[in-house]
Design a protein around this motif. Structure first.
Motif, PDB file in Angstrom:
ATOM      1  N   ASP A 529       0.838  -1.201   0.000  1.00  0.00           N
ATOM      2  CA  ASP A 529       0.000   0.000   0.000  1.00  0.00           C
ATOM      3  C   ASP A 529       0.872   1.251   0.000  1.00  0.00           C
ATOM      4  OD1 ASP A 529      -2.256  -1.548   0.011  1.00  0.00           O
ATOM      5  OD2 ASP A 529      -2.600  -1.389   2.178  1.00  0.00           O
ATOM      6  N   GLU A 530       2.010   1.168   0.688  1.00  0.00           N
ATOM      7  CA  GLU A 530       2.909   2.317   0.759  1.00  0.00           C
ATOM      8  C   GLU A 530       3.523   2.620  -0.614  1.00  0.00           C
ATOM      9  OE1 GLU A 530       2.223   0.672   4.664  1.00  0.00           O
ATOM     10  OE2 GLU A 530       2.952  -0.266   2.812  1.00  0.00           O
ATOM     11  N   GLN A 531       3.925   1.568  -1.330  1.00  0.00           N
ATOM     12  CA  GLN A 531       4.517   1.774  -2.643  1.00  0.00           C
ATOM     13  C   GLN A 531       3.482   2.328  -3.621  1.00  0.00           C
ATOM     14  OE1 GLN A 531       7.640   1.585  -3.662  1.00  0.00           O
ATOM     15  NE2 GLN A 531       7.146   2.106  -5.789  1.00  0.00           N
ATOM     16  N   ARG A 532       2.277   1.817  -3.549  1.00  0.00           N
ATOM     17  CA  ARG A 532       1.222   2.312  -4.429  1.00  0.00           C
ATOM     18  C   ARG A 532       0.960   3.795  -4.173  1.00  0.00           C
ATOM     19  NH1 ARG A 532      -4.658  -0.421  -4.149  1.00  0.00           N
ATOM     20  NH2 ARG A 532      -4.831   0.937  -2.317  1.00  0.00           N
ATOM     21  N   ALA A 533       0.904   4.183  -2.910  1.00  0.00           N
ATOM     22  CA  ALA A 533       0.685   5.591  -2.574  1.00  0.00           C
ATOM     23  C   ALA A 533       1.855   6.445  -3.047  1.00  0.00           C
ATOM     24  CB  ALA A 533       0.490   5.747  -1.063  1.00  0.00           C
ATOM     25  N   LEU A 534       3.079   5.911  -2.928  1.00  0.00           N
ATOM     26  CA  LEU A 534       4.263   6.636  -3.388  1.00  0.00           C
ATOM     27  C   LEU A 534       4.209   6.876  -4.889  1.00  0.00           C
ATOM     28  CD1 LEU A 534       7.140   7.771  -2.854  1.00  0.00           C
ATOM     29  CD2 LEU A 534       7.994   5.444  -3.298  1.00  0.00           C
ATOM     30  N   GLU A 535       3.793   5.859  -5.643  1.00  0.00           N
ATOM     31  CA  GLU A 535       3.703   5.983  -7.098  1.00  0.00           C
ATOM     32  C   GLU A 535       2.703   7.066  -7.494  1.00  0.00           C
ATOM     33  OE1 GLU A 535       5.317   4.384  -9.575  1.00  0.00           O
ATOM     34  OE2 GLU A 535       6.515   3.027  -8.327  1.00  0.00           O
ATOM     35  N   VAL A 536       1.554   7.075  -6.845  1.00  0.00           N
ATOM     36  CA  VAL A 536       0.530   8.083  -7.155  1.00  0.00           C
ATOM     37  C   VAL A 536       1.031   9.472  -6.773  1.00  0.00           C
ATOM     38  CG1 VAL A 536      -1.799   8.900  -6.630  1.00  0.00           C
ATOM     39  CG2 VAL A 536      -1.379   6.446  -6.944  1.00  0.00           C
ATOM     40  N   ASP A 537       1.617   9.584  -5.596  1.00  0.00           N
ATOM     41  CA  ASP A 537       2.119  10.884  -5.134  1.00  0.00           C
ATOM     42  C   ASP A 537       3.198  11.419  -6.074  1.00  0.00           C
ATOM     43  OD1 ASP A 537       2.353  12.974  -3.000  1.00  0.00           O
ATOM     44  OD2 ASP A 537       4.402  12.180  -2.898  1.00  0.00           O
ATOM     45  N   HIS A 538       4.099  10.552  -6.507  1.00  0.00           N
ATOM     46  CA  HIS A 538       5.143  10.969  -7.444  1.00  0.00           C
ATOM     47  C   HIS A 538       4.527  11.483  -8.741  1.00  0.00           C
ATOM     48  CE1 HIS A 538       8.339  10.804 -10.427  1.00  0.00           C
ATOM     49  NE2 HIS A 538       7.595   9.976 -11.112  1.00  0.00           N
ATOM     50  N   TYR A 539       3.530  10.768  -9.250  1.00  0.00           N
ATOM     51  CA  TYR A 539       2.928  11.180 -10.515  1.00  0.00           C
ATOM     52  C   TYR A 539       2.223  12.531 -10.375  1.00  0.00           C
ATOM     53  CZ  TYR A 539       0.525  11.190 -14.935  1.00  0.00           C
ATOM     54  OH  TYR A 539       0.089  11.556 -16.184  1.00  0.00           O
ATOM     55  N   LEU A 540       1.493  12.719  -9.302  1.00  0.00           N
ATOM     56  CA  LEU A 540       0.784  13.986  -9.093  1.00  0.00           C
ATOM     57  C   LEU A 540       1.770  15.150  -8.988  1.00  0.00           C
ATOM     58  CD1 LEU A 540      -2.046  12.981  -6.575  1.00  0.00           C
ATOM     59  CD2 LEU A 540      -2.069  12.946  -9.060  1.00  0.00           C
ATOM     60  N   LYS A 541       2.879  14.922  -8.315  1.00  0.00           N
ATOM     61  CA  LYS A 541       3.888  15.984  -8.195  1.00  0.00           C
ATOM     62  C   LYS A 541       4.541  16.264  -9.540  1.00  0.00           C
ATOM     63  CE  LYS A 541       4.895  15.399  -3.294  1.00  0.00           C
ATOM     64  NZ  LYS A 541       5.847  14.899  -2.264  1.00  0.00           N
ATOM     65  N   ARG A 542       4.718  15.227 -10.353  1.00  0.00           N
ATOM     66  CA  ARG A 542       5.290  15.433 -11.685  1.00  0.00           C
ATOM     67  C   ARG A 542       4.368  16.309 -12.518  1.00  0.00           C
ATOM     68  NH1 ARG A 542       5.333  11.806 -17.011  1.00  0.00           N
ATOM     69  NH2 ARG A 542       3.813  13.422 -17.498  1.00  0.00           N
ATOM     70  N   VAL A 543       3.076  16.009 -12.496  1.00  0.00           N
ATOM     71  CA  VAL A 543       2.104  16.803 -13.250  1.00  0.00           C
ATOM     72  C   VAL A 543       2.102  18.248 -12.760  1.00  0.00           C
ATOM     73  CG1 VAL A 543      -0.355  17.142 -13.692  1.00  0.00           C
ATOM     74  CG2 VAL A 543       0.634  14.843 -13.852  1.00  0.00           C
ATOM     75  N   GLU A 544       2.112  18.429 -11.439  1.00  0.00           N
ATOM     76  CA  GLU A 544       2.118  19.772 -10.868  1.00  0.00           C
ATOM     77  C   GLU A 544       3.350  20.555 -11.320  1.00  0.00           C
ATOM     78  OE1 GLU A 544       1.999  21.933  -6.438  1.00  0.00           O
ATOM     79  OE2 GLU A 544       2.053  19.737  -6.617  1.00  0.00           O
TER      80      GLU A 544
END
Length: 572
Positions: A529-544
């Motif tokens: 669950d931690e890795q999945r959340a990290l992947e989503v967080d990384h992607y959102l920050k990339r878009v931002e």
């Protein structure tokens, strides 16, 4: 040819196999030239490995204009050999090597002057068609001359005063990232060992000879040593940096030119064909892309971060200003749903202006055991790969103790090509047997070719995978699962940016698809669950970070903004 999945297990086995026994050829770089080189070498019966620091096609090879073309503007430069070579390769890709991935596309060339321009431009396009037919591999219809009325019937969005007539001609287009991945996967089917997220940190030497590489497995934070008779450096804009790892002085240098493209919805421009427009520096394309248009490109020198070239406000305004000069309803920033920037690897020293640098490639042997290939254009990747492997096998420091044959890749279709035409003809049968609408079958055939059965088998086992992915109407859930299990996708960004094009085909840049995509990938890759959340967080920050960079006035400020989002797996 058997289908090989670029699965997590295959990646681990590849790294272990490359470390266990000396290779004939180790290719560094998983772009189109590196993947093409691995396929060329593997189909000559050589023991081959390929390592890529990031994802397949994560650099230049996923950020092109998506065109397979001869290059009309190179005719004007009198570079007939390059155009003839590229047109031959275009025909090969259309007709034999990748008919499931490369398709004809029509363009309109508006004429602004009466008389002389129709003769001048018409002669050039006629020569273009003639050269493609001399190669024996045209694959597209002949050009046509149109009146202004005929042209505006095809492109109602054209301003009446923007042309006096037009030419309609054909080239081809490709999803560059998918094609590059298919090259890697086809190389694997012929025995090549393939590993992404594996970065070369040192080139090994014995005396003057380069004998191997130290490779860091970025996902597992381990290091392996790979020995090889010959190493091919196919790292594009990173060529100079890769050569520096072994302390070699290069015989040429690579210069980076930034090209920016915009993506807008199809309904913003009323047209049945693409457009090619002359600018003061180069040409601007308006390219059909599914339910969208790709508009580009710029051509400016780039000396900042090579992994994540940033598009500035100036780049976006430049493209909008030039395309709006011919449209009756101008595009605005609000119409832009996607932006991407890529770097062209140009050979330095031929001209001060990057737009005038030749797209010819070069192959050199800076040290025994090391071959470098650079320059060129996407369309001629196969020729570049052939030349690189020829130099490795037959060049000055060849150490092969058995006869190695010539390249055969002109006769080697990629995975998914065999049986493609027959499946297109029977798509209604596939629709009936799978329960998917025929539109979805068309979509899958154009992305996977005859490998479509592998996806349909997954849908048969879990019908929920046949449903559209959240956040986009253009992709199915099964495509995310298949990307992780068969196409080497290791991270969320790999899927949303390269296995699909969700990151540039939705106004939210893929944010709405991130959570569900990560959950689907987690089921394949075993993420916590931690890795999945990290992947989503990384992607959102990339878009931002990318959105912020696109508000910046120039390259320096855009680069600084884009660098605000770190890679999900650091390279160091």
């Amino acid at each position: 040819m058997r289908s090989v999945a670029l699965s997590p297990e295959f990646r681990e086995e590849s790294l272990q196999a490359m470390a266990a026994e000396e290779l004939d050829i180790l290719v560094i770089g998983g772009g189109v030239v590196g993947a093409g080189s691995a396929l060329d070498a593997a189909t000559r019966g050589l023991k081959v490995g390929l390592v890529e620091a990031r994802d397949f096609a994560s650099g230049t090879s996923s950020r092109s204009s998506k065109l397979v073309h001869g290059g009309l503007r190179y005719l004007e430069m009198l570079d007939f050999r390059l155009v003839a070579e590229a047109l031959k390769e275009r025909g090969l890709l259309l007709q034999e090597l990748a008919p499931h991935l490369v398709h004809p596309v029509a363009f309109l060339y508006p004429l602004k002057h009466r008389g002389w321009e129709r003769f001048y431009a018409g002669s050039g396009v006629a020569l273009y068609d003639a050269m493609s037919r001399v190669s024996g591999r045209a694959g597209v219809p002949l050009h046509q001359h149109l009146t202004r009325r005929g042209a505006r019937k095809l492109v109602p969005s054209l301003r009446k005063d923007a042309l006096v007539g037009a030419l309609k001609y054909y080239d081809a287009q490709v999803d560059d990232a998918r094609h590059t991945m298919f090259l890697s996967r086809t190389a694997a089917a012929y025995g090549a060992r393939i590993a992404s997220r594996a970065r070369v940190v040192e080139l090994l030497r014995e005396g003057e000879r380069v004998t191997g590489a130290v490779v860091r497995d970025l996902d597992n934070d381990t290091t392996v040593t790979i020995r090889a008779k010959q190493i091919i450096n196919a790292t594009g804009v990173w060529t100079d940096e890769t050569q520096d790892l072994g302390g070699q002085r290069g015989l040429f240098h690579v210069r980076a030119s930034k090209g920016v493209h915009l993506v807008v919805p199809k309904d913003r421009i009323r047209s049945e064909v693409g457009l090619i427009l002359r600018t003061e520096k180069s040409v601007l394309f308006v390219i059909p892309w599914g339910r969208h248009w790709i508009i580009g490109t710029t051509d400016t020198e780039w000396t900042l971060d090579k992994a994540h070239p940033a598009a500035s406000q100036a780049d976006i305004d430049y493209i909008l200003d030039h395309v709006n000069a011919v449209l009756d309803t101008p595009l605005t920033r609000a119409d832009v749903e996607g932006v991407y920037a890529g770097l062209r690897p140009l050979l330095e020293g031929e001209s001060e202006a990057t737009s005038k640098l030749s797209r010819e490639h070069a192959v050199s042997h800076p040290a025994p055991g090391l071959v470098v290939v650079a320059g060129g254009k996407y369309t001629t990747y196969r020729v570049m790969a052939e030349d690189a492997v020829d130099e490795a096998v037959f060049g000055m420091s060849s150490v092969f103790d058995r006869k190695v044959g010539p390249s055969v890749t002109a006769k080697v279709p990629l995975l998914g090509a065999e049986g493609y035409d027959a499946l297109v003809n029977s798509r209604h049968v596939l629709a009936e047997s799978s329960g998917l609408h025929e539109v979805w079958i068309d979509h899958l055939l154009g992305r996977y070719g005859s490998l479509v059965h592998e996806l349909l088998d997954l849908v048969a086992a879990d019908p929920t995978l046949g449903e559209p992915l959240a956040g986009t109407a253009d992709y199915l859930r099964v495509e995310v699962v298949y990307a992780a299990s068969h196409e080497g996708a290791r991270h969320l960004d790999d899927v949303l940016t390269r296995r699909t094009r969700i990151s540039i085909e939705t106004f939210d840049r893929g944010v709405g698809a991130a959570e569900e995509s990560a959950a689907l990938m987690a089921s394949v890759l075993g993420w916590s669950d931690e890795q999945r959340a990290l992947e989503v967080d990384h992607y959102l920050k990339r878009v931002e970070a990318e959105l912020e960079s696109q508000q910046m006035p120039d390259d320096a400020t855009a680069d600084a903004a884009r660098m605000g989002a770190a890679d999900v797996v650091p390279l160091s």
